[in-house]
Design a protein around this motif. Structure first.
Motif, PDB file in Angstrom:
ATOM      1  N   GLY A  60       0.924  -1.179  -0.160  1.00 48.84           N
ATOM      2  CA  GLY A  60      -0.012  -0.065   0.176  1.00 48.84           C
ATOM      3  C   GLY A  60       0.785   1.302  -0.135  1.00 48.84           C
ATOM      4  O   GLY A  60       2.039   0.991   0.201  1.00 48.84           O
ATOM      5  N   PHE A  61       0.400   2.351  -0.157  1.00 56.63           N
ATOM      6  CA  PHE A  61       1.057   3.827  -0.336  1.00 56.63           C
ATOM      7  C   PHE A  61       1.693   3.999   1.039  1.00 56.63           C
ATOM      8  O   PHE A  61       2.634   4.397   1.072  1.00 56.63           O
ATOM      9  N   ASP A  62       1.084   3.813   2.272  1.00 62.33           N
ATOM     10  CA  ASP A  62       1.750   4.001   3.475  1.00 62.33           C
ATOM     11  C   ASP A  62       2.697   3.009   3.653  1.00 62.33           C
ATOM     12  O   ASP A  62       3.999   3.463   4.326  1.00 62.33           O
ATOM     13  N   VAL A  63       2.773   1.856   3.173  1.00 62.31           N
ATOM     14  CA  VAL A  63       3.991   1.112   3.400  1.00 62.31           C
ATOM     15  C   VAL A  63       5.088   1.400   2.434  1.00 62.31           C
ATOM     16  O   VAL A  63       6.244   1.666   3.055  1.00 62.31           O
ATOM     17  N   ASP A  64       4.782   2.021   1.424  1.00 62.93           N
ATOM     18  CA  ASP A  64       5.703   2.301   0.449  1.00 62.93           C
ATOM     19  C   ASP A  64       6.426   3.626   1.082  1.00 62.93           C
ATOM     20  O   ASP A  64       7.740   4.011   0.983  1.00 62.93           O
ATOM     21  N   ILE A  65       5.594   4.524   1.518  1.00 64.05           N
ATOM     22  CA  ILE A  65       6.107   5.852   2.106  1.00 64.05           C
ATOM     23  C   ILE A  65       7.090   5.689   3.432  1.00 64.05           C
ATOM     24  O   ILE A  65       8.168   6.211   3.357  1.00 64.05           O
ATOM     25  N   ALA A  66       6.652   4.679   4.238  1.00 63.27           N
ATOM     26  CA  ALA A  66       7.526   4.578   5.576  1.00 63.27           C
ATOM     27  C   ALA A  66       8.753   3.764   5.102  1.00 63.27           C
ATOM     28  O   ALA A  66       9.611   3.987   5.608  1.00 63.27           O
ATOM     29  N   ASN A  67       8.733   2.855   3.854  1.00 62.29           N
ATOM     30  CA  ASN A  67       9.776   2.154   3.486  1.00 62.29           C
ATOM     31  C   ASN A  67      10.724   3.182   3.030  1.00 62.29           C
ATOM     32  O   ASN A  67      12.193   3.329   3.384  1.00 62.29           O
ATOM     33  N   ALA A  68      10.288   4.435   2.248  1.00 67.19           N
ATOM     34  CA  ALA A  68      11.205   5.314   1.730  1.00 67.19           C
ATOM     35  C   ALA A  68      11.805   6.114   2.837  1.00 67.19           C
ATOM     36  O   ALA A  68      12.843   6.845   2.762  1.00 67.19           O
ATOM     37  N   VAL A  69      11.073   6.517   3.753  1.00 63.35           N
ATOM     38  CA  VAL A  69      11.558   7.197   5.099  1.00 63.35           C
ATOM     39  C   VAL A  69      12.400   6.711   5.853  1.00 63.35           C
ATOM     40  O   VAL A  69      13.463   7.125   6.199  1.00 63.35           O
ATOM     41  N   ALA A  70      12.190   5.250   5.835  1.00 65.95           N
ATOM     42  CA  ALA A  70      13.667   4.355   6.693  1.00 65.95           C
ATOM     43  C   ALA A  70      14.592   4.575   5.849  1.00 65.95           C
ATOM     44  O   ALA A  70      15.599   4.476   6.353  1.00 65.95           O
ATOM     45  N   GLU A  71      14.455   4.441   4.581  1.00 69.16           N
ATOM     46  CA  GLU A  71      15.669   4.230   3.743  1.00 69.16           C
ATOM     47  C   GLU A  71      16.611   5.821   3.806  1.00 69.16           C
ATOM     48  O   GLU A  71      17.510   5.694   3.643  1.00 69.16           O
ATOM     49  N   LYS A  72      15.751   6.827   3.840  1.00 67.15           N
ATOM     50  CA  LYS A  72      16.392   8.116   4.170  1.00 67.15           C
ATOM     51  C   LYS A  72      16.901   8.449   5.368  1.00 67.15           C
ATOM     52  O   LYS A  72      18.076   8.896   5.424  1.00 67.15           O
ATOM     53  N   LEU A  73      16.509   7.596   6.459  1.00 70.54           N
ATOM     54  CA  LEU A  73      17.053   7.774   7.672  1.00 70.54           C
ATOM     55  C   LEU A  73      18.243   6.753   7.801  1.00 70.54           C
ATOM     56  O   LEU A  73      19.155   6.641   8.703  1.00 70.54           O
ATOM     57  N   GLY A  74      18.368   5.833   6.961  1.00 67.07           N
ATOM     58  CA  GLY A  74      19.596   5.003   6.624  1.00 67.07           C
ATOM     59  C   GLY A  74      19.321   3.751   7.561  1.00 67.07           C
ATOM     60  O   GLY A  74      20.449   3.294   8.206  1.00 67.07           O
ATOM     61  N   VAL A  75      18.192   3.294   7.803  1.00 64.77           N
ATOM     62  CA  VAL A  75      17.918   2.329   8.716  1.00 64.77           C
ATOM     63  C   VAL A  75      16.970   1.286   8.189  1.00 64.77           C
ATOM     64  O   VAL A  75      16.185   1.538   6.920  1.00 64.77           O
ATOM     65  N   LYS A  76      16.806   0.212   8.837  1.00 61.85           N
ATOM     66  CA  LYS A  76      15.563  -0.796   8.150  1.00 61.85           C
ATOM     67  C   LYS A  76      14.379  -0.633   8.938  1.00 61.85           C
ATOM     68  O   LYS A  76      14.209   0.255   9.636  1.00 61.85           O
ATOM     69  N   MET A  77      13.227  -1.300   8.286  1.00 61.64           N
ATOM     70  CA  MET A  77      11.926  -0.895   8.729  1.00 61.64           C
ATOM     71  C   MET A  77      11.184  -2.158   9.287  1.00 61.64           C
ATOM     72  O   MET A  77      11.331  -3.150   8.661  1.00 61.64           O
ATOM     73  N   LYS A  78      10.911  -1.856  10.527  1.00 65.34           N
ATOM     74  CA  LYS A  78       9.985  -2.934  10.980  1.00 65.34           C
ATOM     75  C   LYS A  78       8.584  -2.618  10.894  1.00 65.34           C
ATOM     76  O   LYS A  78       8.218  -1.700  11.643  1.00 65.34           O
ATOM     77  N   ARG A  79       7.612  -3.399  10.776  1.00 63.05           N
ATOM     78  CA  ARG A  79       6.192  -3.264  10.620  1.00 63.05           C
ATOM     79  C   ARG A  79       5.396  -3.836  11.700  1.00 63.05           C
ATOM     80  O   ARG A  79       5.714  -4.884  12.325  1.00 63.05           O
ATOM     81  N   VAL A  80       4.643  -2.746  12.345  1.00 65.16           N
ATOM     82  CA  VAL A  80       3.613  -3.342  13.456  1.00 65.16           C
ATOM     83  C   VAL A  80       2.286  -2.923  13.134  1.00 65.16           C
ATOM     84  O   VAL A  80       1.759  -1.961  12.707  1.00 65.16           O
ATOM     85  N   PRO A  81       1.348  -4.150  13.306  1.00 65.68           N
ATOM     86  CA  PRO A  81       0.015  -3.696  12.871  1.00 65.68           C
ATOM     87  C   PRO A  81      -0.840  -2.694  13.685  1.00 65.68           C
ATOM     88  O   PRO A  81      -0.468  -3.242  15.081  1.00 65.68           O
ATOM     89  N   VAL A  82      -1.533  -1.931  13.403  1.00 60.47           N
ATOM     90  CA  VAL A  82      -2.058  -1.211  14.246  1.00 60.47           C
ATOM     91  C   VAL A  82      -3.536  -0.816  13.729  1.00 60.47           C
ATOM     92  O   VAL A  82      -3.772  -1.237  12.708  1.00 60.47           O
ATOM     93  N   ASP A  83      -4.477  -0.306  14.509  1.00 60.33           N
ATOM     94  CA  ASP A  83      -5.919  -0.004  14.088  1.00 60.33           C
ATOM     95  C   ASP A  83      -5.986   1.664  14.403  1.00 60.33           C
ATOM     96  O   ASP A  83      -5.168   2.229  14.730  1.00 60.33           O
ATOM     97  N   GLU A  84      -7.324   2.076  14.348  1.00 56.90           N
ATOM     98  CA  GLU A  84      -7.586   3.480  14.602  1.00 56.90           C
ATOM     99  C   GLU A  84      -7.211   3.907  16.078  1.00 56.90           C
ATOM    100  O   GLU A  84      -6.974   4.905  16.157  1.00 56.90           O
TER     101      GLU A  84
END
Length: 279
Positions: A60-84
């Protein structure tokens, strides 16, 4: 002997308090850089922002944006499921470092967490049956659904008040599951379900009996990445990453993949992430 023991205990306590204070005053971004990992809260039920596809992949869009942010920070990304609800509480209790969870920046939410710059713009309206409501006025006085924790509840109440209608709390039903909300519209249990227009379009596409009210909105949607309250260093780091994504040309391909004219849910891109001068 007593003085020596007392002095030792005091020294230990001072060390503990100093360690706690140091941790409290350490920015989240420092801890992210130390561990080499950005822990991001992302939803799994909100297509096309973030969802589990038919192949079982979390996309999804948010997944891609979060991946790109982590890349710019120079780190890996770990996903955690959340809701509202947990997208905010997990930030507050430190279970996640950042929320990329289709979270619109509102004054009420800003009292609980901080936000990055806006990275997505849309509007909220209703999903209805094609043989049902034709406009927002047709929904007045009828049972309508909202997502638990969504600011669509407040937007609908404000729309009613603004247009001179009485707000009846019993007419607003909150759902904790989007699929159930959509099914309630299909079955006629509710006259409409309020959500972000692009999310409603995604749910309406495989259901020919449903449609999204177009040309009318109950409120605007301006998504920001959520961060812990009062951590300006972390917020600045995320903003810098977003601006790098924009200025490097990476943002537009990500956007078009999910919301471009050839996507399943086209949303015209009328605004762009603001890029500040580097001097």
């Amino acid at each position: 002997m007593f003085r020596m023991a007392f002095g030792f205990i005091c020294a230990v306590l001072v060390g503990v308090f100093t360690s706690v204070q140091a941790q409290e005053h350490t920015s989240v971004i420092d801890r992210v850089k130390d561990r080499g990992e950005l822990v991001v809260g992302i939803r799994q039920d909100n297509p096309p922002h973030s969802f589990i596809n038919e192949q079982g992949d979390w996309v999804g869009f948010d997944v891609d944006i979060a991946n790109a942010v982590a890349e710019k920070l120079g780190v890996k990304m770990k996903r955690v499921p959340v809701d509202e609800i947990t997208r905010i509480t997990y930030l507050q209790n430190g279970k996640i470092d950042m929320a990329a969870a289709s979270m619109s920046h509102t004054w009420k939410r800003d009292d609980a967490v901080d936000f990055s710059q806006t990275y997505f713009w849309s509007a909220q309206t209703f999903l209805v049956r094609k043989d049902g409501a034709k406009n927002l006025k047709d929904l007045v006085g009828k049972k309508v659904g909202m997502n638990r924790g969504s600011h669509s509840v407040g937007n609908w109440k404000k729309w009613l008040e603004k247009n001179g209608y009485e707000v009846n709390e019993e007419d607003i039903i909150e759902f904790g599951n989007k699929q159930i909300a959509m099914n309630a519209v299909l079955s006629g249990k509710i006259a409409g379900w309020a959500e972000d227009a692009e999310v409603l379009a995604n749910y309406a596409k495989p259901n020919p009996e449903l449609t999204v009210l177009s040309g009318e909105a109950i409120g605007m949607k301006q998504d920001g990445l959520g961060v812990i309250e009062n951590d300006s260093k972390m917020r600045d780091a995320i903003n810098h990453a977003l601006q790098q994504i924009e200025s490097s040309g990476e943002y537009l391909p990500i956007y078009n993949r999910w919301f471009g004219p050839d996507s399943d849910t086209p949303v015209p891109l009328d605004k762009r992430i603001e890029v500040w001068p580097g001097g």
